[in-house]
Design an enzyme around this catalytic site. Structure first.
Site, PDB file in Angstrom:
ATOM      1  N   ASN A  15      12.078  -5.670  13.103  1.00  0.00           N
ATOM      2  CA  ASN A  15      10.355  -4.879  11.961  1.00  0.00           C
ATOM      3  C   ASN A  15       9.269  -6.305  12.493  1.00  0.00           C
ATOM      4  OD1 ASN A  15       9.192  -2.949  10.534  1.00  0.00           O
ATOM      5  ND2 ASN A  15       9.154  -5.067   8.941  1.00  0.00           N
ATOM      6  N   TRP A  28       1.575   1.690  13.206  1.00  0.00           N
ATOM      7  CA  TRP A  28       1.147   1.201  14.585  1.00  0.00           C
ATOM      8  C   TRP A  28      -0.578   1.590  13.992  1.00  0.00           C
ATOM      9  CZ3 TRP A  28       1.115  -0.095  19.289  1.00  0.00           C
ATOM     10  CH2 TRP A  28       2.633  -0.433  20.025  1.00  0.00           C
ATOM     11  N   TRP A  38     -11.926   1.241  23.450  1.00  0.00           N
ATOM     12  CA  TRP A  38     -10.169   0.749  24.589  1.00  0.00           C
ATOM     13  C   TRP A  38     -10.652   0.819  25.975  1.00  0.00           C
ATOM     14  CZ3 TRP A  38      -7.353  -0.475  20.560  1.00  0.00           C
ATOM     15  CH2 TRP A  38      -7.183   0.635  19.186  1.00  0.00           C
ATOM     16  N   GLU A  80      10.532  -2.103   0.335  1.00  0.00           N
ATOM     17  CA  GLU A  80      10.591  -1.137   1.792  1.00  0.00           C
ATOM     18  C   GLU A  80      10.304   0.538   2.436  1.00  0.00           C
ATOM     19  OE1 GLU A  80      10.189  -2.843   5.238  1.00  0.00           O
ATOM     20  OE2 GLU A  80       8.979  -4.604   3.550  1.00  0.00           O
ATOM     21  N   TRP A 122      -4.110   2.851  20.002  1.00  0.00           N
ATOM     22  CA  TRP A 122      -2.875   2.707  18.789  1.00  0.00           C
ATOM     23  C   TRP A 122      -1.636   3.524  19.169  1.00  0.00           C
ATOM     24  CZ3 TRP A 122      -1.746   6.442  15.794  1.00  0.00           C
ATOM     25  CH2 TRP A 122      -3.525   6.206  15.600  1.00  0.00           C
ATOM     26  N   TRP A 161       7.675   1.360   0.879  1.00  0.00           N
ATOM     27  CA  TRP A 161       6.610   2.096   1.966  1.00  0.00           C
ATOM     28  C   TRP A 161       6.621   3.095   2.547  1.00  0.00           C
ATOM     29  CZ3 TRP A 161       2.466  -0.453   3.836  1.00  0.00           C
ATOM     30  CH2 TRP A 161       2.232  -1.515   3.109  1.00  0.00           C
TER      31      TRP A 161
END
Length: 439
Positions: A325, A366, A290, A258, A343, A261
């Site tokens: 999360n 996202w 969209w 994590e 998004w 990341w």
């Protein structure tokens, strides 16, 4: 005659211990004046004057100020634009060098360039250091020098590159005597800056080792206290990433991933400026048409979509400034795939609400959910909220906490049927990507 000093400019590194820029500043040849700027370029954009992130910063500064006063020094805290603050500082002091830590967001890059130019005009210089990540910029790249765009090979190279000195603490305390000596300066109050103190407690900054050893098994279940809740401390640097990685390395490979990341998403920002500017990482995804139904978006924001796990997550976010999360992935997938909402709408809402908001991680998450980011998975991954509930909140413990009216007539029907939404998303994505070859 103006005192000749160096400056340590604190930003998202609110601690005196194990701080790269502070270490280099205190080892320099001049007394060091510690400063913080409540940046009005940022604060003026905050609509919520009870924004708890501002309160968190204020609490952290008060704690640091007490340490500085005990050392015979003091913060100088400004409520201004950085340009205005440094104009005041340049009038007050003869500044040789300003030390600060890297920031990778576009606004920060532009801000630092402006301040660097101002300092040069006065014979001074800006010096920045890596502090909020373990590796950055070109430190973890492919053998041919190109940046990684997929996490797994990046993480393998990251772990191979890691040496003990990367996690070694900067011994700042050995040089605390080099802070500029002056009487305590008052910090501006939240009220004087137009903000309110909410007074709710913030998560502690100690890593729960029992949690970490069970992190792999528990981290996906939102009803379990299985995550660290350290995001806000990492965001504002009240804990050292080196100290945390040191602890995590010995306790949990999954927990360490994590942290990797975080490095990965910061590297993406550095190598791909179009991402910092608000564009999709995979540029062909800009062609998606969209729906952007505002009524549906507001239902999503309020946690009234008729999908319990989505609604629970959004209500948790609105009430606490935090969301588990796993649930973040579910609600983001729902907004982008089920509702076909851009998004960037969700990214911006999270930016307003999350206590641990970090542009790199938020943007990366996202774009991952929308399928347009750094992800090896194809665009047709659409999370089924019902299956996610069965897997990760089967007893509905998390959902019932946040959606107490679940079994009553007050709870709304789903705003879109799942199968319809999934089919529509695949068609719209497929059309935009000419059959999905870009996925």
């Amino acid at each position: 005659m103006k005192p000749t000093v160096n400056i340590i400019w604190f930003r998202r590194d609110l601690r005196l211990q194990d701080n790269a820029a502070l270490y280099h500043a205190l080892k320099s040849s001049l007394p060091v004046v510690p400063i913080f700027i409540f940046d009005t370029n940022i604060l003026d954009r905050l609509e919520d004057k009870a924004d708890r992130r501002v309160e968190f910063i204020h609490i952290a500064l008060a704690d640091m100020q007490q340490q500085l006063v005990n050392l015979g020094s003091s913060f100088e805290v400004y409520y201004a634009t950085p340009l205005e603050a440094f104009q005041v500082l340049l009038a007050k002091y003869s500044i040789e060098k300003v030390f600060t830590n890297h920031d990778y967001e576009q606004y920060a890059i532009d801000r630092d360039a402006q301040i660097s130019h101002l300092l040069q005009e006065h014979g001074a210089s800006l010096h920045t250091y890596k502090d909020t990540v373990i590796f950055d910029k070109e430190e973890v790249v492919k053998d041919d020098g190109k940046p990684y765009t997929v996490f797994t090979p990046y993480s393998r190279k990251w772990k191979t590159a890691l040496q003990p000195f990367h996690l070694k603490a900067y011994p700042t305390e050995n040089y605390f005597g080099n802070f500029y000596k002056q009487a305590a300066q008052p910090l501006p109050s939240l009220e004087s800056m137009g903000f309110l103190a909410v007074g709710k407690p913030f998560p502690g900054k100690e890593l729960n080792t029992q949690m970490t050893t069970k992190y792999q098994e528990q981290r996906n279940f939102p009803a379990v206290n299985g995550t660290s809740h350290l995001g806000i401390h990492l965001r504002f640097g009240t804990i050292s990433i080196r100290a945390l990685a040191n602890q995590g390395k010995g306790l949990s490979e999954t927990f360490l991933n994590e942290l990797i990341w975080r490095d990965f998403y910061h590297a993406i920002l550095w190598h791909f400026p179009h991402v910092r500017a608000g564009h999709a990482f995979k540029k062909e995804y800009e062609a998606i048409e969209w729906v952007n139904n505002e009524a549906h978006f507001y239902k999503w924001c309020e946690g009234k979509t008729g999908y319990p796990i989505v609604d629970a997550g959004m209500r948790e976010l609105n009430a606490t400034g935090y969301m588990h999360n796993r649930v973040r992935m579910v609600v983001a997938s729902f907004l982008t795939k089920h509702l076909l909402t851009d998004w960037r709408w969700g990214e911006q809402y999270f930016a307003q609400k999350l206590l641990d908001f970090d542009f790199a991680a938020n943007n990366g998450g996202w774009q991952w959910a929308a399928g347009c980011g750094c992800d090896a998975a194809p665009y047709f991954r659409v999370f089924n909220p019902t299956l996610q509930t069965e897997k990760f909140d089967k007893s509905l413990q998390y959902i019932r906490k946040w959606v107490p009216e679940l079994d009553s007539f007050d709870y709304p029907q789903p705003i879109v049927p799942h199968e319809f939404a999934r089919k529509r998303a695949l068609e719209v994505y497929g059309k935009a990507l000419k059959g999905g070859t870009a996925g």
